[in-house]
Design an enzyme around this catalytic site. Structure first.
Site, mmCIF file in Angstrom:
data_model
loop_
_atom_site.group_PDB
_atom_site.id
_atom_site.type_symbol
_atom_site.label_atom_id
_atom_site.label_comp_id
_atom_site.label_asym_id
_atom_site.label_seq_id
_atom_site.Cartn_x
_atom_site.Cartn_y
_atom_site.Cartn_z
ATOM 1 N N SER A 62 8.971 2.551 -7.710
ATOM 2 C CA SER A 62 9.904 1.987 -6.732
ATOM 3 C C SER A 62 9.207 0.959 -5.859
ATOM 4 C CB SER A 62 10.476 3.098 -5.845
ATOM 5 O OG SER A 62 11.214 2.538 -4.780
ATOM 6 N N HIS A 114 12.026 0.056 -10.304
ATOM 7 C CA HIS A 114 13.156 0.546 -9.517
ATOM 8 C C HIS A 114 13.273 -0.275 -8.234
ATOM 9 C CE1 HIS A 114 16.059 3.741 -8.540
ATOM 10 N NE2 HIS A 114 15.635 3.643 -7.302
ATOM 11 N N ASP A 116 15.344 -0.694 -4.785
ATOM 12 C CA ASP A 116 16.261 -0.068 -3.829
ATOM 13 C C ASP A 116 16.932 -1.137 -2.962
ATOM 14 O OD1 ASP A 116 15.987 2.792 -4.275
ATOM 15 O OD2 ASP A 116 13.917 2.542 -3.633
ATOM 16 N N MET A 157 19.480 -1.638 0.064
ATOM 17 C CA MET A 157 20.096 -0.930 1.184
ATOM 18 C C MET A 157 20.725 -1.929 2.146
ATOM 19 S SD MET A 157 17.100 1.848 2.013
ATOM 20 C CE MET A 157 16.072 2.536 0.709
ATOM 21 N N HIS A 201 19.116 0.233 -7.680
ATOM 22 C CA HIS A 201 19.796 1.369 -7.053
ATOM 23 C C HIS A 201 20.481 0.860 -5.787
ATOM 24 C CE1 HIS A 201 19.267 5.511 -4.848
ATOM 25 N NE2 HIS A 201 20.533 5.204 -5.078
ATOM 26 N N MET A 255 22.307 1.318 -2.623
ATOM 27 C CA MET A 255 22.686 2.217 -1.531
ATOM 28 C C MET A 255 23.451 1.385 -0.513
ATOM 29 S SD MET A 255 19.189 4.469 -1.319
ATOM 30 C CE MET A 255 18.154 3.235 -2.139
ATOM 31 N N MET A 270 19.738 12.326 -6.243
ATOM 32 C CA MET A 270 18.810 12.084 -5.146
ATOM 33 C C MET A 270 18.157 13.400 -4.740
ATOM 34 S SD MET A 270 18.757 8.869 -4.531
ATOM 35 C CE MET A 270 17.762 8.967 -3.036
ATOM 36 N N ASP A 290 15.198 10.759 -7.871
ATOM 37 C CA ASP A 290 14.602 9.791 -6.957
ATOM 38 C C ASP A 290 14.390 10.464 -5.613
ATOM 39 O OD1 ASP A 290 13.864 7.641 -5.407
ATOM 40 O OD2 ASP A 290 15.727 6.513 -5.679
ATOM 41 N N GLY A 291 13.120 10.517 -5.194
ATOM 42 C CA GLY A 291 12.802 11.064 -3.877
ATOM 43 C C GLY A 291 11.727 12.122 -3.923
ATOM 44 N N GLY A 292 10.552 11.791 -3.375
ATOM 45 C CA GLY A 292 9.473 12.766 -3.298
ATOM 46 C C GLY A 292 8.826 13.094 -4.624
ATOM 47 N N SER A 307 5.632 6.042 -3.347
ATOM 48 C CA SER A 307 4.290 6.134 -2.764
ATOM 49 C C SER A 307 3.295 6.777 -3.713
ATOM 50 C CB SER A 307 4.342 6.903 -1.442
ATOM 51 O OG SER A 307 4.960 8.166 -1.606
#
Length: 228
Positions: free
Chosen positions: A8, A31, A33, A35, A64, A66, A135, A173-175, A196
């Site tokens: 990402s 990816h 994002d 927003m 993606h 959002m 998510m 997606d996430g963590g 990250s």
């Protein structure tokens, strides 16, 4: 089932996006994002940056969205160069029509669910999609901790995909990190967005390879993959 790793760029250096894209050239997708500071409380990038990024890398873009009003804006991201476009079902006015329009323009159509949105009401929509995104954090910011309570939802979604015999990718997606990816692969995910964990590593390309190896090892023995 092939494992896919999608770094990402939300976690990348926005002043060096072309270089950051090259740093993960072994990835399956990049990816992106998007927003709008309305659907989520953050503002990132839009169509012009996606157009520039598409010219700067051979890695396909997984956008993606959002954003509010994806029915209006999603087709523009296909035209900008995205090979996959994800809209949130919570924001879409006509998700089936939108998925069909994205596909008609030549991209893969994907639908995202926020953590509190159940999958079951959308079972009949699954054949209209190429990918479903669950998510595993609240959308809007990178660097959040993985929500373990999403694992049962991933399992239920994989069961629905198998029930209908669909070749539908299941993205999370996430963590996503070395400490969480194996649990997600065991539950049924096969496409992993990592921010990250990739761009915070000393060698992003190596991080992509390491995450892929972890997920592939688990997938090879996962019951859902063996039954597929």
């Amino acid at each position: 089932m092939a494992v896919q790793i999608n770094p990402s760029i939300l976690s990348a250096d926005f002043a060096r996006l072309a270089d950051e894209a090259k740093a993960v050239e072994g990835a399956d997708w990049l990816h992106v994002d998007v927003m709008d500071n309305h659907f989520v409380p953050n503002l990132t990038l839009g169509v012009p940056v996606v157009e520039s990024l598409a010219r700067a890398t051979d890695t396909p873009l997984d956008c993606h969205l959002m954003i509010e009003a994806p029915d209006r804006w999603a087709p523009q991201y296909v035209e900008a160069g995205a090979s996959s476009v994800t809209f949130h079902v919570e924001a879409a006015a006509a998700p089936v029509r939108l998925a069909r329009e994205i596909r008609a323009k030549g991209a893969r159509a994907s639908m995202a669910l926020k953590p509190a949105t159940p999958i079951e009401p959308y079972e009949d929509l699954l054949p209209e999609l190429d990918m479903l995104l669950i998510m595993t954090v609240e959308p809007g910011f990178g660097g959040q901790a993985f929500l373990d309570i999403m694992l049962p939802k991933i399992r239920r979604t994989r069961e629905l995909i198998s029930k209908h015999g669909l070749e539908l990718w299941l993205q999370i997606d996430g963590g996503v990190s070395a400490s969480t990816i194996e649990r997600c692969a065991e539950a049924g995910a096969d496409v992993f967005v990592a921010g990250s964990a990739v761009y915070g590593a000393e060698d992003p390309a190596h991080a992509v390879r390491a995450l892929r190896t972890q997920a592939e090892t688990v997938t090879a023995r996962a019951s859902w993959a063996c039954d597929h």
